[in-house]
Design an enzyme around this catalytic site. Structure first.
Site, PDB file in Angstrom:
ATOM      1  N   PHE A 222     -19.998  51.018 123.097  1.00  0.00           N
ATOM      2  CA  PHE A 222     -19.685  51.147 121.662  1.00  0.00           C
ATOM      3  C   PHE A 222     -18.436  52.006 121.433  1.00  0.00           C
ATOM      4  O   PHE A 222     -17.760  51.858 120.432  1.00  0.00           O
ATOM      5  CB  PHE A 222     -20.842  51.842 120.918  1.00  0.00           C
TER       6      PHE A 222
ATOM      7  N   SER B 131     -16.487  42.401 117.151  1.00  0.00           N
ATOM      8  CA  SER B 131     -16.544  42.406 115.691  1.00  0.00           C
ATOM      9  C   SER B 131     -16.088  41.071 115.131  1.00  0.00           C
ATOM     10  O   SER B 131     -15.247  40.391 115.721  1.00  0.00           O
ATOM     11  CB  SER B 131     -15.614  43.519 115.172  1.00  0.00           C
TER      12      SER B 131
ATOM     13  N   TYR C  55      -6.632  47.628 115.086  1.00  0.00           N
ATOM     14  CA  TYR C  55      -8.058  47.742 115.461  1.00  0.00           C
ATOM     15  C   TYR C  55      -8.593  46.365 115.851  1.00  0.00           C
ATOM     16  O   TYR C  55      -9.201  46.198 116.905  1.00  0.00           O
ATOM     17  CB  TYR C  55      -8.885  48.319 114.301  1.00  0.00           C
TER      18      TYR C  55
ATOM     19  N   LYS D  59     -10.083  44.698 119.606  1.00  0.00           N
ATOM     20  CA  LYS D  59     -11.330  43.956 119.858  1.00  0.00           C
ATOM     21  C   LYS D  59     -11.020  42.608 120.508  1.00  0.00           C
ATOM     22  O   LYS D  59     -11.683  42.181 121.458  1.00  0.00           O
ATOM     23  CB  LYS D  59     -12.103  43.745 118.553  1.00  0.00           C
TER      24      LYS D  59
ATOM     25  N   TYR E 294     -20.198  41.688 115.699  1.00  0.00           N
ATOM     26  CA  TYR E 294     -20.961  42.167 114.541  1.00  0.00           C
ATOM     27  C   TYR E 294     -20.289  41.713 113.252  1.00  0.00           C
ATOM     28  O   TYR E 294     -19.060  41.747 113.153  1.00  0.00           O
ATOM     29  CB  TYR E 294     -20.973  43.701 114.470  1.00  0.00           C
TER      30      TYR E 294
ATOM     31  N   PRO F 235      -5.216  45.326 100.659  1.00  0.00           N
ATOM     32  CA  PRO F 235      -4.461  44.533 101.641  1.00  0.00           C
ATOM     33  C   PRO F 235      -5.270  44.310 102.921  1.00  0.00           C
ATOM     34  O   PRO F 235      -5.944  45.229 103.383  1.00  0.00           O
ATOM     35  CB  PRO F 235      -3.226  45.410 101.928  1.00  0.00           C
TER      36      PRO F 235
ATOM     37  N   ASP G  47      -7.817  42.400 103.297  1.00  0.00           N
ATOM     38  CA  ASP G  47      -9.197  41.934 103.081  1.00  0.00           C
ATOM     39  C   ASP G  47      -9.288  40.417 103.251  1.00  0.00           C
ATOM     40  O   ASP G  47      -8.471  39.669 102.695  1.00  0.00           O
ATOM     41  CB  ASP G  47      -9.673  42.305 101.669  1.00  0.00           C
TER      42      ASP G  47
HETATM   43  C1  WQD Z   1     -16.449  45.058 102.628  1.00  0.00           C
HETATM   44  C2  WQD Z   1     -16.038  44.576 101.245  1.00  0.00           C
HETATM   45  C3  WQD Z   1     -13.944  45.470 100.520  1.00  0.00           C
HETATM   46  C4  WQD Z   1     -15.131  49.622  99.968  1.00  0.00           C
HETATM   47  C5  WQD Z   1     -14.944  46.401 108.191  1.00  0.00           C
HETATM   48  C6  WQD Z   1     -14.113  46.332 109.397  1.00  0.00           C
HETATM   49  C7  WQD Z   1     -14.768  45.449 110.411  1.00  0.00           C
HETATM   50  C8  WQD Z   1     -16.173  45.902 110.664  1.00  0.00           C
HETATM   51  C9  WQD Z   1     -16.956  45.962 109.367  1.00  0.00           C
HETATM   52  C10 WQD Z   1     -16.182  47.296 112.605  1.00  0.00           C
HETATM   53  C11 WQD Z   1     -14.555  44.260 101.170  1.00  0.00           C
HETATM   54  C12 WQD Z   1     -15.083  45.916  99.605  1.00  0.00           C
HETATM   55  C13 WQD Z   1     -15.174  48.273 100.272  1.00  0.00           C
HETATM   56  C14 WQD Z   1     -14.914  50.018  98.614  1.00  0.00           C
HETATM   57  C15 WQD Z   1     -14.825  47.713  97.957  1.00  0.00           C
HETATM   58  N1  WQD Z   1     -16.159  47.178 111.255  1.00  0.00           N
HETATM   59  N2  WQD Z   1     -15.039  47.346  99.283  1.00  0.00           N
HETATM   60  N3  WQD Z   1     -14.787  49.037  97.663  1.00  0.00           N
HETATM   61  O1  WQD Z   1     -13.504  45.326 105.637  1.00  0.00           O
HETATM   62  O2  WQD Z   1     -15.412  43.627 105.721  1.00  0.00           O
HETATM   63  O3  WQD Z   1     -15.026  45.131 107.640  1.00  0.00           O
HETATM   64  O4  WQD Z   1     -16.242  46.839 108.495  1.00  0.00           O
HETATM   65  O5  WQD Z   1     -16.313  46.432 113.416  1.00  0.00           O
HETATM   66  O6  WQD Z   1     -14.009  45.507 111.575  1.00  0.00           O
HETATM   67  O7  WQD Z   1     -12.884  45.756 109.023  1.00  0.00           O
HETATM   68  O8  WQD Z   1     -15.942  46.049 105.527  1.00  0.00           O
HETATM   69  O9  WQD Z   1     -17.181  47.594 104.097  1.00  0.00           O
HETATM   70  O10 WQD Z   1     -14.669  47.957 104.379  1.00  0.00           O
HETATM   71  O11 WQD Z   1     -15.498  46.056 103.022  1.00  0.00           O
HETATM   72  O12 WQD Z   1     -14.683  46.845  97.072  1.00  0.00           O
HETATM   73  O13 WQD Z   1     -14.857  51.233  98.264  1.00  0.00           O
HETATM   74  O14 WQD Z   1     -16.265  45.643 100.318  1.00  0.00           O
HETATM   75  O15 WQD Z   1     -12.783  45.180  99.762  1.00  0.00           O
HETATM   76  O16 WQD Z   1     -14.382  43.152 100.299  1.00  0.00           O
HETATM   77  P1  WQD Z   1     -14.881  44.969 106.053  1.00  0.00           P
HETATM   78  P2  WQD Z   1     -15.823  47.016 104.259  1.00  0.00           P
END
Ligand code: WQD
Length: 351
Positions: free
Chosen positions: A82, A126, A151, A155, A178, A297, A299
């Site tokens: 991990f 991921s 990042y 992976k 994941y 950006p 997303d």
């Molecule tokens: C999810 C959604 C945000 C915070 C990340 C990593 C990925 C994996 C999982 C490790 C998006 C929205 C978020 C906030 C919001 N990690 N959001 N307001 O980006 O899908 O994935 O975590 O392996 O590698 O990239 O997860 O939880 O950051 O975002 O609106 O304050 O929630 O825009 O649409 P993400 P996240």
């Protein structure tokens, strides 16, 4: 009792996986340099399992220190890896730090695997390797797109290093992709401990609800989705942890079909950001203080898993629903607030 080396064992998914491994008959040794995790967590894991866990505060980027752990534990039967940096935004600011930490640690581990002929390797990958998919749900055959961040590249490269290395190494590897881990152990003793302002949705929700954050932004509600906000596949950390135990069983029982196999770990259900917030408000009874902000950006608009392969070959069946994720995440946040003194030594910013 097979001994499993868990790297990043004091981290969010690592700690939950150690609990599941022990409760399923494995012996565990943990490595964590504690640069981004809290030493209290291992004590909590011992409290949940009733087992003492050998823990090495070692940086996997130090080959000699890593080798010494294998020398002291020549009976390590498998590794679950991990330990890695995982803050997408930080990786954009500090790409070299991410390539060095995430790749050198993996290469050092594999050099030890080769020396000590460790038979089984499970890698924490991921869904980020898929980038922005052309069609959803994504299967393991979905061709990965260029990563959205350094990042994500670490992976993708980690997966390539493993699939190439295991062509000549004795033993077998599994790559677990994941989707979005969320929630906390039902005991309320372990959970996610973001460093600094949480980037991920669920800790941002719970920290806003408890008042640690004054408010939070929904990053855009003008996407082409059912309510305009992004879609993700949230998976409870305990379901995710159990998948690692099943992946090890799959290798130990020699049911694997090749030396390196990939599995998606998601529920197969896409949930929008606004639906996640509504689920939290329902289980917590609290109105969340959020408003709609600009898109973030990088997303991805929508991604969720086809998890048939893990169900069929690993016998994995995710049990926890979105409400369980929100309820356990909220309970954990309340407990952290109560134990603030305990977690006061939590690193406050990414080093
Ligand atoms: C999810 C959604 C945000 C915070 C990340 C990593 C990925 C994996 C999982 C490790 C998006 C929205 C978020 C906030 C919001 N990690 N959001 N307001 O980006 O899908 O994935 O975590 O392996 O590698 O990239 O997860 O939880 O950051 O975002 O609106 O304050 O929630 O825009 O649409 P993400 P996240």
């Amino acid at each position: 009792m097979k001994k499993i080396l868990v790297t990043g064992g004091s981290g969010y998914i690592g700690s939950h996986t150690i609990v599941d491994l022990i409760q399923n008959g494995y012996d565990v040794v943990s490595i964590d340099n504690l640069s981004r995790s809290n030493p209290q967590i291992m004590e909590r894991v011992e409290k949940i399992t009733g087992k003492k866990i050998k823990h090495y505060q070692v940086d996997l980027c130090n080959y000699d220190e890593t080798f010494a752990v294998f020398q002291e534990n020549p009976d390590i039967a498998g590794i679950i890896h991990f330990a890695a940096y995982k803050a997408v935004g930080e990786s954009v600011e500090k790409p070299l730090m991410y390539f060095e930490n995430n790749l050198i640690s993996l290469i050092n581990l594999l050099k030890c695997v080769s020396e000590f002929k460790t038979p089984y390797f499970v890698f924490s990958s991921s869904c980020t390797v898929y980038g922005s998919p052309d069609s959803i749900p994504v299967t393991e055959e979905t061709i990965p797109k260029p990563a959205e961040s350094p990042y994500g590249y670490t992976k993708q490269m980690g997966e390539q290093i493993l699939s190439e290395t295991y062509k000549s190494l004795d033993g077998s590897a599994i790559l677990l992709r994941y989707f979005n881990p969320a929630g906390a152990h039902p005991s309320g003793l372990i959970g996610e401990l973001p460093i600094g302002r949480p980037q991920n949705l669920v800790p941002a929700i719970t920290q806003t609800a408890i008042g640690k954050l004054p408010d939070m932004k929904v990053h855009g509600d003008d996407y082409d989705t059912r309510d305009g906000s992004c879609i993700r596949d949230y998976i409870h950390v305990c379901d995710l942890a159990h998948a690692h135990t099943l992946a090890l069983n799959y290798l130990v029982d020699k049911r694997n079909l090749s030396h390196c196999e990939v599995f998606n770990l998601g529920t197969g259900e896409g949930i929008t950001v606004l639906e996640a917030i509504k689920a939290f408000e329902k289980v917590s009874g609290r109105k969340l203080n959020y408003d709609i902000g600009p898109r973030r950006p990088g997303d991805v608009v929508a991604i969720y898993a086809n998890n048939d392969k893990a169900k069929t070959f690993l016998g994995w069946e995710p049990k926890m629903k979105l409400e369980d994720m929100m309820r356990t995440a909220w309970q954990w946040e309340l407990n952290v607030q109560k134990d603030e003194a305990l977690f006061s030594n939590q690193p406050t910013d990414l080093n």
